[in-house]
Scaffold this motif. Structure first.
Motif, PDB file in Angstrom:
ATOM      1  N   LEU A   1       0.829  -1.206   0.000  1.00 27.25           N
ATOM      2  CA  LEU A   1       0.000   0.000   0.000  1.00 27.25           C
ATOM      3  C   LEU A   1       0.865   1.258   0.000  1.00 27.25           C
ATOM      4  O   LEU A   1       0.628   2.202  -0.761  1.00 27.25           O
ATOM      5  CB  LEU A   1      -0.933   0.007   1.212  1.00 27.25           C
ATOM      6  CG  LEU A   1      -2.156  -0.902   1.141  1.00 27.25           C
ATOM      7  CD1 LEU A   1      -2.825  -0.984   2.511  1.00 27.25           C
ATOM      8  CD2 LEU A   1      -3.148  -0.394   0.100  1.00 27.25           C
ATOM      9  N   ALA A   2       1.888   1.268   0.848  1.00 24.87           N
ATOM     10  CA  ALA A   2       2.790   2.419   0.917  1.00 24.87           C
ATOM     11  C   ALA A   2       3.538   2.588  -0.399  1.00 24.87           C
ATOM     12  O   ALA A   2       3.712   3.704  -0.901  1.00 24.87           O
ATOM     13  CB  ALA A   2       3.771   2.249   2.077  1.00 24.87           C
TER      14      ALA A   2
ATOM     15  N   GLN B   1      -4.910   3.338   0.759  1.00 32.43           N
ATOM     16  CA  GLN B   1      -4.034   3.139   1.913  1.00 32.43           C
ATOM     17  C   GLN B   1      -4.745   3.539   3.203  1.00 32.43           C
ATOM     18  O   GLN B   1      -4.719   2.806   4.201  1.00 32.43           O
ATOM     19  CB  GLN B   1      -2.753   3.962   1.752  1.00 32.43           C
ATOM     20  CG  GLN B   1      -1.756   3.763   2.895  1.00 32.43           C
ATOM     21  CD  GLN B   1      -0.602   4.743   2.809  1.00 32.43           C
ATOM     22  OE1 GLN B   1      -0.800   5.924   2.531  1.00 32.43           O
ATOM     23  NE2 GLN B   1       0.600   4.256   3.035  1.00 32.43           N
TER      24      GLN B   1
ATOM     25  N   GLN C   1      -5.103   0.480   5.742  1.00 30.44           N
ATOM     26  CA  GLN C   1      -3.923   0.327   6.586  1.00 30.44           C
ATOM     27  C   GLN C   1      -4.276   0.197   8.069  1.00 30.44           C
ATOM     28  O   GLN C   1      -3.682  -0.627   8.769  1.00 30.44           O
ATOM     29  CB  GLN C   1      -2.958   1.504   6.378  1.00 30.44           C
ATOM     30  CG  GLN C   1      -1.665   1.322   7.185  1.00 30.44           C
ATOM     31  CD  GLN C   1      -0.515   2.110   6.604  1.00 30.44           C
ATOM     32  OE1 GLN C   1      -0.498   2.404   5.421  1.00 30.44           O
ATOM     33  NE2 GLN C   1       0.457   2.442   7.436  1.00 30.44           N
TER      34      GLN C   1
END
Length: 431
Positions: A57-58, A209, A213
């Motif tokens: 995601l990052a 994200q 997350q």
């Protein structure tokens, strides 16, 4: 690989029900996490999987933002090339028009010489002298003048021909310049669309994200034994978190509206107290309109002095002569800037030398653009409808900038023109 595929999908499409379904099948459920917590072998595998998902995601956000920045820079450079070509085409056309006017004047003058020679040399000279003896002296004088014209005729025709050739050459150059301009217009439009899509993709990657997350980190904590959260508890916590975020967003919007109103009040007060230019002041014909104050559907985007006008100038950062396709309005970083008129935000993000940049489409091919916005200072989003005088951004000095200011542009179908007289025609005085 499935997580990476999902990330790539998010970069190219909107968040739809299909996307949500794909993510639901990709990310581990709470049942998966709780089952893995009680199985040593599965536990470490699931921990590694979740860590990988968080990292992906990052990475997707970083990759999408880098792509948006790159496409923004390409858009900026394509826009500069088009602006130079458009200015050159217009300049050549003006020169061609002036040269044609000169050629027409030369041709008329040559025709007058021909007529004069014809009048001086035609008819029976003896009859004229005997019939009108009183005018003999004037007629002989005229013949002498015609003789001088005859001596100059060759040079006059040469000048007329040279003027016509010059006009034709400039006209042909202007035509070529227009063709180049149209090619570059298409390239700039394509670059804009790609930059716009990349910026939207970056926003969607960041949203993905933000959406996933927190849950993944919570699940990771459960697997590592740090937390004992159940799915129901997590969902309740998420509900409370979202309520808190919504409340804070409402409060922030109320503060924004109040700050916007206060900024308009102060700007109007400042404009009212600012003395207008004297008899030789020129340009404005009065003091600047208050920033954010709406007059006939238009507003002054920012109060401050014009520090650089539209047209060619020595670039303040690079030192070479280049076209400046807008006007610069000086103001402290962080000061509010407002939409010049109502419209739709078609770009909100990085744009090469323009730095952080917002473009608003007002319809009928007309756009206004706002450059060098400070980091974190873009207060609108792609696709958002805005009203005239609405707070849209904060003054900054990002991109190719030597100090805090707003770079303001006005365009019709992509072609830039001077914002100052245009806004003046709408009843708005800037600078």
């Amino acid at each position: 690989m499935a997580a990476i595929a999902t990330g790539l999908m998010l970069l190219t499409t909107g968040i739809t029900a299909a996307d949500q379904s794909a993510r639901a099948s990709t990310y581990p459920s709470w049942d998966d996490v709780l089952a893995a917590r009680d199985n040593v072998n599965q536990q470490q595998t699931k921990i590694a999987e979740i860590r990988g998902l968080i990292a992906s995601l990052a990475a997707a956000v970083e990759e999408a933002q880098a792509e948006a920045d790159e496409k923004g820079t390409i858009y900026y450079e394509a826009q500069l090339a088009f602006d130079e070509a458009a200015f050159r085409a217009d300049q050549l056309q003006r020169q061609a028009d002036e040269a044609q006017a000169t050629a027409d004047e030369s041709r008329l003058r040559a025709g007058q010489f021909v007529a004069e020679l014809s009048r001086a040399g035609g008819g029976d000279l003896s009859a004229s002298l005997f019939t009108n003896p009183g005018e003999a002296e004037a007629l002989l004088s005229r013949l002498g003048y015609a003789s001088k014209i005859s001596e100059q005729a060759e040079g006059i025709y040469a000048v007329a021909l040279a003027d016509q050739n010059a006009a034709q050459s400039l006209s042909e150059q202007a035509q070529i310049a227009r063709e180049i301009r149209e090619e570059l217009r298409v390239e700039a439009e394509v670059a804009f669309e790609q930059a716009q899509a990349a910026q939207i993709a970056a926003e969607e990657a960041f949203a993905a994200q933000q959406e996933n997350q927190a849950r993944l980190e919570e699940q990771l904590g459960v697997l590592q034994g740090v937390l004992q959260t159940t799915e129901a508890e997590w969902e309740e916590g998420e509900r409370q978190r979202k309520e808190r975020e919504e409340r804070l967003a409402r409060e922030a919007e109320e503060r924004r509206i109040a700050a916007e109103a206060e900024a308009r009040r102060l700007a109007a007060e400042q404009a009212a107290n600012q003395p207008g230019p004297g008899p030789s002041g020129g340009g404005g014909g009065g003091s600047a309109s208050g920033a954010g104050q709406v007059i006939n559907g238009w507003s002054n985007p920012l109060n401050g002095p014009i520090t650089s006008n539209y047209g060619y100038r020595v670039h303040p950062v690079f030192g070479y002569v280049a076209l400046h396709a807008g006007v610069d309005i000086g103001a402290p970083c962080g000061r509010h800037m407002f939409a010049a008129s109502s419209g739709t935000v078609t770009y909100a993000g990085w744009n090469g030398g323009y730095g952080n940049f917002v473009r608003i489409d007002h319809g009928d091919g007309l756009t206004t653009s706002y450059g060098h916005i400070q980091h974190g200072g873009i207060l609108v989003a792609n696709g958002q409808l805005v009203n005239a005088g609405q707070l849209i951004a904060l003054v900054g000095t990002t991109g190719n900038s030597s100090g805090c200011h707003l770079h303001l542009e006005t365009r019709t179908f992509g072609s830039a023109f001077d914002p100052v007289p245009f806004l003046r025609s709408k009843g708005i005085s800037i600078g």
